[in-house]
Design a protein around this motif. Structure first.
Motif, PDB file in Angstrom:
ATOM      1  N   ALA A   1       0.833  -1.209   0.000  1.00  0.00           N
ATOM      2  CA  ALA A   1       0.000   0.000   0.000  1.00  0.00           C
ATOM      3  C   ALA A   1       0.861   1.249   0.000  1.00  0.00           C
ATOM      4  O   ALA A   1       0.630   2.190  -0.780  1.00  0.00           O
ATOM      5  CB  ALA A   1      -0.927  -0.011   1.213  1.00  0.00           C
ATOM      6  N   ALA A   2       1.871   1.288   0.883  1.00  0.00           N
ATOM      7  CA  ALA A   2       2.738   2.474   0.958  1.00  0.00           C
ATOM      8  C   ALA A   2       3.566   2.637  -0.310  1.00  0.00           C
ATOM      9  O   ALA A   2       3.797   3.765  -0.776  1.00  0.00           O
ATOM     10  CB  ALA A   2       3.642   2.362   2.180  1.00  0.00           C
TER      11      ALA A   2
ATOM     12  N   MET B   1       4.233   5.699  -5.531  1.00  0.00           N
ATOM     13  CA  MET B   1       4.239   5.788  -6.994  1.00  0.00           C
ATOM     14  C   MET B   1       3.097   6.668  -7.503  1.00  0.00           C
ATOM     15  O   MET B   1       3.262   7.448  -8.461  1.00  0.00           O
ATOM     16  CB  MET B   1       4.133   4.386  -7.605  1.00  0.00           C
ATOM     17  N   ALA B   2       1.940   6.570  -6.843  1.00  0.00           N
ATOM     18  CA  ALA B   2       0.806   7.398  -7.239  1.00  0.00           C
ATOM     19  C   ALA B   2       1.135   8.885  -7.048  1.00  0.00           C
ATOM     20  O   ALA B   2       0.841   9.731  -7.911  1.00  0.00           O
ATOM     21  CB  ALA B   2      -0.432   7.021  -6.425  1.00  0.00           C
TER      22      ALA B   2
ATOM     23  N   GLY C   1      16.224   9.398  -6.826  1.00  0.00           N
ATOM     24  CA  GLY C   1      17.010   9.155  -5.623  1.00  0.00           C
ATOM     25  C   GLY C   1      16.124   8.553  -4.537  1.00  0.00           C
ATOM     26  O   GLY C   1      15.114   9.157  -4.148  1.00  0.00           O
ATOM     27  N   VAL C   2      16.471   7.353  -4.092  1.00  0.00           N
ATOM     28  CA  VAL C   2      15.712   6.666  -3.038  1.00  0.00           C
ATOM     29  C   VAL C   2      16.553   6.697  -1.766  1.00  0.00           C
ATOM     30  O   VAL C   2      17.632   6.120  -1.714  1.00  0.00           O
ATOM     31  CB  VAL C   2      15.393   5.214  -3.428  1.00  0.00           C
TER      32      VAL C   2
ATOM     33  N   ARG D   1      11.875  -2.206   2.962  1.00  0.00           N
ATOM     34  CA  ARG D   1      10.838  -2.893   2.178  1.00  0.00           C
ATOM     35  C   ARG D   1      10.159  -1.938   1.197  1.00  0.00           C
ATOM     36  O   ARG D   1       9.981  -2.253   0.024  1.00  0.00           O
ATOM     37  CB  ARG D   1       9.795  -3.511   3.114  1.00  0.00           C
ATOM     38  N   ILE D   2       9.753  -0.764   1.693  1.00  0.00           N
ATOM     39  CA  ILE D   2       9.021   0.168   0.843  1.00  0.00           C
ATOM     40  C   ILE D   2       9.961   0.814  -0.165  1.00  0.00           C
ATOM     41  O   ILE D   2       9.643   0.916  -1.363  1.00  0.00           O
ATOM     42  CB  ILE D   2       8.306   1.223   1.697  1.00  0.00           C
ATOM     43  N   GLY D   3      11.129   1.248   0.288  1.00  0.00           N
ATOM     44  CA  GLY D   3      12.090   1.846  -0.631  1.00  0.00           C
ATOM     45  C   GLY D   3      12.475   0.900  -1.748  1.00  0.00           C
ATOM     46  O   GLY D   3      12.596   1.307  -2.917  1.00  0.00           O
ATOM     47  N   THR D   4      12.667  -0.379  -1.391  1.00  0.00           N
ATOM     48  CA  THR D   4      12.995  -1.372  -2.409  1.00  0.00           C
ATOM     49  C   THR D   4      11.841  -1.553  -3.391  1.00  0.00           C
ATOM     50  O   THR D   4      12.045  -1.663  -4.606  1.00  0.00           O
ATOM     51  CB  THR D   4      13.336  -2.721  -1.751  1.00  0.00           C
ATOM     52  N   GLY D   5      10.619  -1.572  -2.850  1.00  0.00           N
ATOM     53  CA  GLY D   5       9.447  -1.712  -3.718  1.00  0.00           C
ATOM     54  C   GLY D   5       9.319  -0.551  -4.688  1.00  0.00           C
ATOM     55  O   GLY D   5       9.001  -0.740  -5.875  1.00  0.00           O
ATOM     56  N   VAL D   6       9.586   0.652  -4.216  1.00  0.00           N
ATOM     57  CA  VAL D   6       9.528   1.826  -5.087  1.00  0.00           C
ATOM     58  C   VAL D   6      10.618   1.753  -6.156  1.00  0.00           C
ATOM     59  O   VAL D   6      10.387   2.038  -7.329  1.00  0.00           O
ATOM     60  CB  VAL D   6       9.672   3.115  -4.252  1.00  0.00           C
TER      61      VAL D   6
END
Length: 527
Positions: A98-99, A104-105, A142-143, A148-153
């Protein structure tokens, strides 16, 4: 036990808790009301609204665990909880998707001015030229923070054909290469990023990570997405950077103060899009975090280690599955070793031999400390405060590892050194059954449960019978017995598993028998 759910949590999670314990659901408690009611509860479940402050935690006479249905725990005083031996757990996986998708949205909406164009059309306008956007393809993202979320993005950004630079000091170059991204220092990201997204917890080190000085280093025209934690960005500095033309736009989901006040300057800027902390607000995420935190709370109340405890050493799920069968063994070995020891404890050594030496064993060492300290201290010792308690008493803790072992695929030993000598206990698993196989160098086969009577004695006829008769007179049943000869000629040790407690008077009578030179009763179930 009693559990307080003080914020809105999905019914499925509450029902899981109710199947095992008594649960009260009380929303919108004031700080004073929470302080007044918390002493009666063993567990507290919150989201972001309830503030588990030091005052609340100090008032919590029976609290064992605080469960956060979500990722961020900045509404919980972790230090105060740790000092009091209260486990704090979260649900980092339940809302990851979700995050990630919300980030991305927000990035897409920021690139294409979607909210501004929507508002314009709702006002009856047709302003195609006003809302010219930019493509994400070919841009550098730049991440900051590659969890978990940063990797997903990062993965999703690669699908958009973006170049991804990431900063995370705790991830290896090999892992980054596997993901297809490039690790970089913060200054490199500031200088090169066209888009920047943050995925960090709020800590003293990360508070106002992006400030006036940092914005001055950034590539002109950068677009910033903030779906991490409020306070990671200095909001006033962000406003100044936007007004100065350094930042072309920002998408903000989390704020330093929530709910956001209407006078917040970010709400006045046309090139800032905002949402009211919606990162985890999907039906799937709310169900997921509720179920995950409920499972964690139940495990904590059962005194089981929890992989999502934030004030315990982090243990990957794969490692936890490997070491979990050993927890009872090492804790019971610690208990046995401390019963054998006399004098002031100076150090505790835990040695891992065989295959078990190849995994991260820090949680097993903590479980050993728990087993050593619980029988001798009035204060409750658990997985959270065991290292702190040991350190405060000047007890040195050491881990040793070796892949070599003679008789067992895995062997763990616990040695306690005191000012009067040392004692060593070793054990392993037979299948999943915990067994102690060595005590002070003598080969035994003891199941670490219940009560164990240890009787060193002279090796001559009648000794075993005398001990058995005395126990029989007291109606104490012997479930099993082993006799081990020592290296000293004419000396042996009896190990008797007994069914019921032996009073001190009976122990004194055993010690007084001719040929007996000691008797110790070990309670493996001592808390």
């Amino acid at each position: 036990m009693k559990i307080l759910v003080s914020d809105k949590v999905s019914d499925e999670g509450v029902e899981i808790l109710r199947q095992a314990h008594e649960v009260d659901v009380k929303h919108n408690l004031t700080p004073d009301e929470l302080i007044a009611t918390i002493p009666q509860y063993d567990a507290l479940v919150v989201r972001s609204e309830t503030k588990a402050t030091r005052a609340v935690i100090e008032a919590a006479a029976n609290l064992k665990v605080i469960g956060r249905a979500g990722v961020g725990v900045d509404n919980i005083d972790i230090q105060a909880a740790t000092e009091k031996g209260i486990m704090v757990i979260n649900a980092p996986d339940g809302n990851t998707v979700a995050a990630t998708e919300h980030t991305m949205a927000m990035m897409l909406a920021l690139a294409r001015n979607v909210p501004q164009a929507y508002r314009s059309m709702k006002e009856g306008k047709w302003e195609r030229g006003k809302f010219m956007g930019v493509e994400m393809r070919g841009k550098t993202l730049g991440v900051i923070g590659l969890g978990r979320i940063g990797t997903g993005v990062a993965k999703r950004a690669l699908a958009f054909e973006m170049k991804v630079l990431a900063y995370d000091p705790y991830i290896s170059e090999e892992k980054a290469e596997d993901l297809g991204i490039e690790l970089a220092e913060l200054d490199q990201i500031y200088a090169q990023a066209d888009f920047m997204t943050l995925h960090l917890p709020l800590t003293p080190e990360t508070k106002h990570l992006l400030n006036d000085g940092v914005f001055a280093k950034m590539k002109k025209g950068v677009r910033i997405v903030q779906c991490a934690r409020g306070g990671v960005i200095d909001e006033a500095a962000l406003v100044r950077a936007i007004e100065a033309g350094i930042v072309a736009g920002a998408a903000v989901d989390v704020f330093e103060k929530e709910p956001v006040l209407p006078e917040n300057p970010l709400l006045k800027l046309d090139n800032v899009i905002v949402t009211p902390h919606l990162g985890a607000s999907t039906k799937e995420a709310q169900l997921g975090v509720a179920v995950d935190v409920a499972a964690g709370v139940l495990a904590a109340l059962n005194e089981e280690p929890v992989t999502t405890a934030v004030n315990m050493p982090p243990v990957p799920l794969r490692v936890m599955q490997l070491i979990k069968p050993y927890f009872q063994l090492v804790e019971k070995m610690g208990t046995l070793a401390v019963y054998l020891a006399e004098g002031r404890i100076q150090s505790i050594e835990v040695e891992y031999k065989g295959e078990i030496s190849e995994v991260d064993s820090k949680m097993l060492t903590i479980a050993t400390l728990k087993g050593v300290l619980n029988p001798i201290l009035q204060e409750a010792v658990n997985y959270i405060n065991a290292p702190t308690v040991a350190k405060s008493r000047g007890i040195k803790v050491r881990e040793m590892k070796s892949q070599e072992t003679e008789h067992f695929a895995n062997l763990i030993s616990v040695r306690i050194r005191t000012d009067k000598g040392d004692h060593r206990v070793a054990g392993t698993l037979f299948g999943e059954e915990a067994r102690i196989v060595m005590i002070d160098g003598y080969r035994v086969d003891v199941t670490p449960r219940g009560l164990l009577l240890i009787v060193p004695h002279n090796d001559h006829p009648g000794i075993i019978g005398a001990v058995g008769s005395l126990l029989g007179e007291k109606k104490i049943n012997i479930m099993s017995m082993q006799v081990v000869r020592t290296e000293e000629a004419g000396k042996s040790i009896m190990f008797l598993e007994v069914e019921s407690d032996i009073c001190n008077d009976s122990l004194l009578k055993i010690k007084a028998l001719n040929g007996i030179f000691g008797a110790k009763l070990v309670n493996f179930d001592a808390k």
